[in-house]
Motif scaffolding. Structure first.
Motif, PDB file in Angstrom:
ATOM      1  N   MET A 166      51.650 145.660  93.233  1.00 18.01           N
ATOM      2  CA  MET A 166      50.476 145.590  94.097  1.00 18.01           C
ATOM      3  C   MET A 166      49.403 146.518  93.539  1.00 18.01           C
ATOM      4  O   MET A 166      49.698 147.612  93.095  1.00 18.01           O
ATOM      5  N   LYS A 167      48.180 146.071  93.572  1.00 19.23           N
ATOM      6  CA  LYS A 167      47.058 146.844  93.046  1.00 19.23           C
ATOM      7  C   LYS A 167      46.431 147.693  94.147  1.00 19.23           C
ATOM      8  O   LYS A 167      46.327 147.266  95.290  1.00 19.23           O
ATOM      9  N   PHE A 168      46.020 148.896  93.763  1.00 13.38           N
ATOM     10  CA  PHE A 168      45.286 149.784  94.657  1.00 13.38           C
ATOM     11  C   PHE A 168      44.009 150.194  93.950  1.00 13.38           C
ATOM     12  O   PHE A 168      44.017 150.427  92.746  1.00 13.38           O
ATOM     13  N   GLY A 169      42.912 150.285  94.689  1.00 12.70           N
ATOM     14  CA  GLY A 169      41.661 150.735  94.086  1.00 12.70           C
ATOM     15  C   GLY A 169      40.719 149.597  93.774  1.00 12.70           C
ATOM     16  O   GLY A 169      40.722 148.558  94.418  1.00 12.70           O
ATOM     17  N   ARG A 208      38.887 146.477  91.949  1.00  9.13           N
ATOM     18  CA  ARG A 208      39.196 145.277  91.168  1.00  9.13           C
ATOM     19  C   ARG A 208      38.250 145.194  89.971  1.00  9.13           C
ATOM     20  O   ARG A 208      37.103 145.612  90.047  1.00  9.13           O
ATOM     21  N   LYS A 209      38.735 144.635  88.860  1.00  9.31           N
ATOM     22  CA  LYS A 209      37.911 144.459  87.671  1.00  9.31           C
ATOM     23  C   LYS A 209      37.012 143.232  87.891  1.00  9.31           C
ATOM     24  O   LYS A 209      37.520 142.145  88.175  1.00  9.31           O
ATOM     25  N   PRO A 210      35.690 143.375  87.770  1.00 13.86           N
ATOM     26  CA  PRO A 210      34.806 142.234  88.015  1.00 13.86           C
ATOM     27  C   PRO A 210      34.912 141.167  86.924  1.00 13.86           C
ATOM     28  O   PRO A 210      35.114 141.474  85.758  1.00 13.86           O
ATOM     29  N   SER A 211      34.787 139.897  87.331  1.00 10.72           N
ATOM     30  CA  SER A 211      34.805 138.787  86.395  1.00 10.72           C
ATOM     31  C   SER A 211      33.632 137.874  86.712  1.00 10.72           C
ATOM     32  O   SER A 211      33.617 137.184  87.740  1.00 10.72           O
ATOM     33  N   ASN A 247      43.859 142.656 100.035  1.00 13.06           N
ATOM     34  CA  ASN A 247      42.463 142.765 100.454  1.00 13.06           C
ATOM     35  C   ASN A 247      42.169 144.063 101.197  1.00 13.06           C
ATOM     36  O   ASN A 247      41.027 144.509 101.224  1.00 13.06           O
ATOM     37  N   LYS A 248      43.181 144.682 101.786  1.00 16.97           N
ATOM     38  CA  LYS A 248      42.977 145.964 102.472  1.00 16.97           C
ATOM     39  C   LYS A 248      43.057 147.149 101.514  1.00 16.97           C
ATOM     40  O   LYS A 248      42.502 148.201 101.801  1.00 16.97           O
ATOM     41  N   THR A 249      43.755 147.001 100.388  1.00 19.17           N
ATOM     42  CA  THR A 249      43.968 148.132  99.486  1.00 19.17           C
ATOM     43  C   THR A 249      43.072 148.108  98.252  1.00 19.17           C
ATOM     44  O   THR A 249      43.087 149.060  97.476  1.00 19.17           O
ATOM     45  N   THR A 250      42.297 147.050  98.041  1.00 22.13           N
ATOM     46  CA  THR A 250      41.413 146.979  96.881  1.00 22.13           C
ATOM     47  C   THR A 250      39.982 146.764  97.338  1.00 22.13           C
ATOM     48  O   THR A 250      39.719 146.381  98.475  1.00 22.13           O
ATOM     49  N   PHE A 251      39.033 147.024  96.426  1.00 23.56           N
ATOM     50  CA  PHE A 251      37.626 146.785  96.715  1.00 23.56           C
ATOM     51  C   PHE A 251      36.934 146.389  95.420  1.00 23.56           C
ATOM     52  O   PHE A 251      37.403 146.668  94.330  1.00 23.56           O
ATOM     53  N   GLY A 252      35.811 145.707  95.554  1.00 24.48           N
ATOM     54  CA  GLY A 252      35.063 145.255  94.392  1.00 24.48           C
ATOM     55  C   GLY A 252      33.729 145.986  94.283  1.00 24.48           C
ATOM     56  O   GLY A 252      33.386 146.838  95.103  1.00 24.48           O
ATOM     57  N   ILE A 253      32.963 145.623  93.272  1.00 24.01           N
ATOM     58  CA  ILE A 253      31.668 146.261  93.045  1.00 24.01           C
ATOM     59  C   ILE A 253      30.709 145.978  94.203  1.00 24.01           C
ATOM     60  O   ILE A 253      29.966 146.861  94.612  1.00 24.01           O
TER      61      ILE A 253
END
Length: 66
Positions: A1-4, A6-9, A55-61
């Motif tokens: 699971m990813k935290f922090g 997200r890498k933008p695409s 969706n609760k543990t990650t965020f985007g730019i």
């Protein structure tokens, strides 16, 4: 699971912005129950649970500049 963050695409965001509306309209006309609230829990509960946590543990730019 990813935290922090997200890498933008750019490729994925452009595709999501351009193909979604028509595809959803077709699926809604053909598949009964498509797009109904809570239908994901019936179809694939494991995926829904994963996405909810992701969706609760990650965020985007975009979330940073809101």
């Amino acid at each position: 699971m990813k935290f922090g963050m997200r890498k933008p695409s750019l490729k994925r965001s452009l595709k999501a912005a351009t193909t979604g509306k028509a595809k959803r309209a077709i699926k809604k006309a053909v598949i009964p129950g498509y797009g109904q609230k809570g239908a994901g829990w019936i179809k694939d509960p494991q995926k829904v649970a994963y996405n909810k946590i992701y969706n609760k543990t990650t965020f985007g730019i975009k979330d940073i500049f809101k």
